[in-house]
Design a protein around this motif. Structure first.
Motif, mmCIF file in Angstrom:
data_model
loop_
_atom_site.group_PDB
_atom_site.id
_atom_site.type_symbol
_atom_site.label_atom_id
_atom_site.label_comp_id
_atom_site.label_asym_id
_atom_site.label_seq_id
_atom_site.Cartn_x
_atom_site.Cartn_y
_atom_site.Cartn_z
ATOM 1 N N SER A 174 36.723 37.440 38.859
ATOM 2 C CA SER A 174 37.335 38.540 38.115
ATOM 3 C C SER A 174 38.662 38.094 37.510
ATOM 4 O O SER A 174 39.276 37.137 37.970
ATOM 5 C CB SER A 174 37.566 39.737 39.031
ATOM 6 N N TYR A 175 39.063 38.797 36.472
ATOM 7 C CA TYR A 175 40.413 38.616 35.926
ATOM 8 C C TYR A 175 40.937 39.981 35.530
ATOM 9 O O TYR A 175 40.192 40.884 35.204
ATOM 10 C CB TYR A 175 40.435 37.602 34.782
ATOM 11 N N PRO A 235 36.798 41.854 45.436
ATOM 12 C CA PRO A 235 37.406 41.667 44.116
ATOM 13 C C PRO A 235 37.928 40.262 43.833
ATOM 14 O O PRO A 235 38.072 39.891 42.677
ATOM 15 C CB PRO A 235 38.546 42.686 44.096
ATOM 16 N N HIS A 236 38.190 39.471 44.857
ATOM 17 C CA HIS A 236 38.766 38.146 44.620
ATOM 18 C C HIS A 236 37.807 37.019 44.968
ATOM 19 O O HIS A 236 38.212 35.878 45.138
ATOM 20 C CB HIS A 236 40.080 37.995 45.378
ATOM 21 N N ALA A 237 36.529 37.338 45.050
ATOM 22 C CA ALA A 237 35.516 36.340 45.403
ATOM 23 C C ALA A 237 35.150 35.505 44.173
ATOM 24 O O ALA A 237 35.416 35.875 43.038
ATOM 25 C CB ALA A 237 34.269 37.030 45.938
ATOM 26 N N ASP A 259 36.766 45.747 36.352
ATOM 27 C CA ASP A 259 35.752 46.803 36.458
ATOM 28 C C ASP A 259 34.333 46.235 36.474
ATOM 29 O O ASP A 259 33.482 46.691 37.227
ATOM 30 C CB ASP A 259 35.898 47.812 35.313
ATOM 31 N N ALA A 260 34.076 45.241 35.635
ATOM 32 C CA ALA A 260 32.743 44.628 35.600
ATOM 33 C C ALA A 260 32.444 43.920 36.916
ATOM 34 O O ALA A 260 31.359 44.055 37.478
ATOM 35 C CB ALA A 260 32.643 43.646 34.438
ATOM 36 N N PHE A 261 33.426 43.195 37.425
ATOM 37 C CA PHE A 261 33.225 42.450 38.668
ATOM 38 C C PHE A 261 32.988 43.404 39.835
ATOM 39 O O PHE A 261 32.115 43.177 40.670
ATOM 40 C CB PHE A 261 34.430 41.550 38.941
ATOM 41 N N ALA A 262 33.748 44.487 39.867
ATOM 42 C CA ALA A 262 33.605 45.465 40.954
ATOM 43 C C ALA A 262 32.233 46.139 40.932
ATOM 44 O O ALA A 262 31.761 46.624 41.959
ATOM 45 C CB ALA A 262 34.698 46.525 40.855
#
Length: 132
Positions: free
Chosen positions: A31-32, A121-123, A112-115
Motif C-alpha cells: 500500500s501507499y 495495511p503494511h504487509a 483503500d484498495a489495499f484494505a
C-alpha cells in the motif's frame, strides 16, 4: 467409443479449467498513502481517481512509458505472511508510476484498495492481476 468420447470431454474440460487459471499475471503489492497528487497520469486533477479510491501506481514494466494511464486491472490477493488475504478481487485504475526505481513491488495500491483485499495495511502481499 463412448468411453473415449467421455474421457475426451472430461480431459478437455479439465484442460480448459487449467488454462483459465493462468490468464492472470502474478506479482507483489503493497500500500501507499497520501499525498496521491500530483500523479504522472493527470497531475493535480482530483477527478482522476475512481470511486472508492481504488487505484494503483505500477512498476516500470507495467508503466509502459505512460501507456498504462487509465488501464484497469482486476487484482486478487493470493498469499503473504500471516494469511493477509481477505478473499475476492477488486478492480483498480492506474493513475501513477511507482515513485522509486526500481520499484520494490509490481503494484503500489492506494490505502483503500489495499484494505479491500488485505487484513494488514503494511504487509507485502502476492497478487494475481489481469488487465480488464
Amino acid at each position: 467409443m463412448i468411453m473415449r468420447l467421455f474421457l475426451f470431454v472430461v480431459f478437455s474440460s479439465l484442460l480448459l479449467q487449467q488454462v483459465s487459471l493462468v490468464l492472470g499475471d502474478v506479482g507483489t503489492a503493497a500500500s501507499y498513502g497520501p499525498p496521491y497528487i500530483p500523479t504522472a497520469c493527470d497531475g493535480n486533477r482530483a477527478g482522476q481517481f475512481p470511486p472508492g479510491n481504488l487505484f494503483v501506481a505500477v512498476n516500470d514494466a507495467l508503466w509502459d512509458n505512460g501507456a498504462a494511464c487509465g488501464r484497469r486491472y482486476r487484482i486478487r490477493c493470493i498469499s503473504g505472511n500471516n494469511r493477509p488475504c481477505k478473499g475476492g478481487s477488486i478492480d483498480v485504475k492506474v493513475v501513477d508510476s511507482c515513485p522509486k526505481s526500481p520499484c520494490p513491488n509490481t503494484l503500489l495500491m492506494s490505502n483503500d484498495a489495499f484494505a479491500a483485499i488485505s487484513h494488514f495495511p503494511h504487509a507485502k502481499i502476492n497478487v494475481e492481476y489481469t488487465q480488464i
